[in-house]
Enzyme design. Structure first.
Site, PDB file in Angstrom:
ATOM      1  N   TRP A  21      -1.932  11.579   4.024  1.00 10.35           N
ATOM      2  CA  TRP A  21      -0.830  10.683   3.671  1.00 10.35           C
ATOM      3  C   TRP A  21      -0.835  10.435   2.161  1.00 10.35           C
ATOM      4  O   TRP A  21      -1.898  10.246   1.556  1.00 10.35           O
ATOM      5  CB  TRP A  21      -1.018   9.364   4.421  1.00 10.35           C
ATOM      6  CG  TRP A  21      -0.069   8.258   4.075  1.00 10.35           C
ATOM      7  CD1 TRP A  21       1.278   8.312   4.056  1.00 10.35           C
ATOM      8  CD2 TRP A  21      -0.421   6.918   3.722  1.00 10.35           C
ATOM      9  NE1 TRP A  21       1.813   7.089   3.724  1.00 10.35           N
ATOM     10  CE2 TRP A  21       0.781   6.210   3.512  1.00 10.35           C
ATOM     11  CE3 TRP A  21      -1.637   6.233   3.575  1.00 10.35           C
ATOM     12  CZ2 TRP A  21       0.811   4.862   3.151  1.00 10.35           C
ATOM     13  CZ3 TRP A  21      -1.602   4.898   3.214  1.00 10.35           C
ATOM     14  CH2 TRP A  21      -0.400   4.224   3.005  1.00 10.35           C
ATOM     15  N   TYR A  54       5.085  12.939   6.469  1.00 10.37           N
ATOM     16  CA  TYR A  54       4.397  12.995   5.183  1.00 10.37           C
ATOM     17  C   TYR A  54       4.997  14.116   4.323  1.00 10.37           C
ATOM     18  O   TYR A  54       4.966  15.286   4.698  1.00 10.37           O
ATOM     19  CB  TYR A  54       2.900  13.229   5.363  1.00 10.37           C
ATOM     20  CG  TYR A  54       2.156  12.120   6.091  1.00 10.37           C
ATOM     21  CD1 TYR A  54       2.721  10.867   6.298  1.00 10.37           C
ATOM     22  CD2 TYR A  54       0.865  12.334   6.576  1.00 10.37           C
ATOM     23  CE1 TYR A  54       2.041   9.864   6.967  1.00 10.37           C
ATOM     24  CE2 TYR A  54       0.167  11.331   7.238  1.00 10.37           C
ATOM     25  CZ  TYR A  54       0.763  10.106   7.441  1.00 10.37           C
ATOM     26  OH  TYR A  54       0.075   9.121   8.108  1.00 10.37           O
ATOM     27  N   LYS A 216     -12.407  -0.420  -9.037  1.00  9.29           N
ATOM     28  CA  LYS A 216     -11.962   0.151 -10.319  1.00  9.29           C
ATOM     29  C   LYS A 216     -10.830  -0.647 -10.964  1.00  9.29           C
ATOM     30  O   LYS A 216     -10.548  -0.481 -12.153  1.00  9.29           O
ATOM     31  CB  LYS A 216     -11.529   1.600 -10.127  1.00  9.29           C
ATOM     32  CG  LYS A 216     -10.313   1.810  -9.237  1.00  9.29           C
ATOM     33  CD  LYS A 216     -10.052   3.307  -9.051  1.00  9.29           C
ATOM     34  CE  LYS A 216      -8.940   3.568  -8.050  1.00  9.29           C
ATOM     35  NZ  LYS A 216      -8.766   5.025  -7.809  1.00  9.29           N
TER      36      LYS A 216
END
Length: 336
Positions: A21, A54, A216
């Site tokens: 995905w 997708y 992050k």
């Protein structure tokens, strides 16, 4: 790699499952996508999840190309039907008998196989009687085009309806594919208890919360270049709900837990969802092979109860727990 039974069936899948995905056919070039799939195979991942929607069917084609030449019996391939595909005409979406039976043939052709292991209803279709949908799935199974049937993001009541019809029609409804992570736990109050009762497992997506649980992203800081939060093709929108300073600050507190377990933050996030005994697999995605090699190390990790409690304490009230979110996020009409 460790393996778990999917629902109350004899089928085992790799507890780390590779999904494409938001990557294959769109964000990631085909050569890189194939390299990621081969990396998954190299580290022992045998289960691959995709969907016809997708990249408007392109992701299935890329996955089929990447798996070409592999021993089919050694793989578990999962795909889905519901969202609009192709020219997106008036019958090109939903769970009508017409769309289900036409879509499975298209998926098999793109994947280069004569069957999928699990064919999944990507959402509940408010425009089609569930009896019609489950009869179509029964016929797909009897034709040998799918071995089992699953669903995605169904509520507890919907799971009960689908399971009862599947039983009457003589096939197994064995899985649900919901969003689940340490930040998003809406399945815990209702969906998981119903699934345990019915013999249905969860195959969860976004265990890293679209990258937020890697740590992050920092409060007040600019997103790293090339990260999902900078992607204008869809990634930025998907991650936006978590890009708040209160969330990012609390996620940073998980670093000490990860350090004690000698895990990266991403590995901790994947291992956390696998502590739930109703979760058969966590779906990981990747844009680079090294991400696959990194995240697969979460397989087999056992997190002590004391550290699970510290995760809860660190995240506190930024965790989404409302079970009504599953129904609230479902389409209210068939998409076109």
């Amino acid at each position: 790699m460790e393996f778990r039974h999917l629902g109350r069936s004899g089928l085992k899948i790799s507890e780390i499952t590779y999904g494409n995905w938001l990557t294959h056919g769109s964000q990631v070039e085909n050569d890189a996508a194939v390299a990621c799939v081969h990396a998954a195979l190299d580290v022992g991942i045998t289960t691959f999840d995709t969907a016809d929607v997708y990249a408007n069917t392109a992701a299935e084609t890329v996955l089929g190309t990447a798996l070409k030449g592999q021993r089919r019996e050694s793989l578990e391939i999962l795909t889905k039907v519901y969202f609009p595909t192709g020219p997106k005409g008036h019958n090109d979406s939903g769970l009508s008998r017409k769309h289900v039976l036409e879509s499975i043939d298209g998926s098999l052709k793109r994947l280069g196989t004569d069957h999928v292991d699990v064919y999944q209803a990507h959402r509940w279709d408010v425009s089609t009687p569930v009896e019609e949908t489950m009869q179509a799935f029964a016929d797909v199974v009897r034709a040998g085009k799918a071995l089992y049937i699953g669903v995605s993001e169904w509520t507890a009541d919907q799971l009960r309806q689908g399971h009862a019809l599947a039983k009457d029609l003589g096939f197994q409804l064995i899985s649900n594919q919901p969003q689940y992570s340490a930040l998003y736990r809406v399945i815990e109050p209702e969906v998981v208890p119903a699934s345990r009762e019915l013999g249905i497992s969860q195959v969860v997506f976004s265990p890293i919360a679209q990258g937020v649980l890697t740590g992050k992203y920092t409060p007040g800081g600019a997103p790293p270049e090339g990260s999902r939060a900078t992607d204008e093709k869809g990634g930025k929108q998907m991650i936006s709900r978590w890009m708040r300073d209160d969330v990012l600050s609390r996620v940073q507190q998980l670093k000490s837990v990860a350090s004690e377990l000698q895990l990266s933050m991403a590995q901790l996030a994947v291992a956390w969802v696998l502590q739930n005994d109703n979760v058969a697999a966590a779906i990981i995605g990747a844009s680079r092979p090294e991400q696959v090699h990194e995240n697969v190390k979460a397989s087999g990790v056992r997190i002590p109860a004391e550290l699970m409690q510290r995760v809860d304490a660190a995240l506190g009230d930024v965790v989404e727990r409302d079970p009504a979110r599953t129904a609230a996020s479902a389409p209210t009409e068939r998409p076109s």
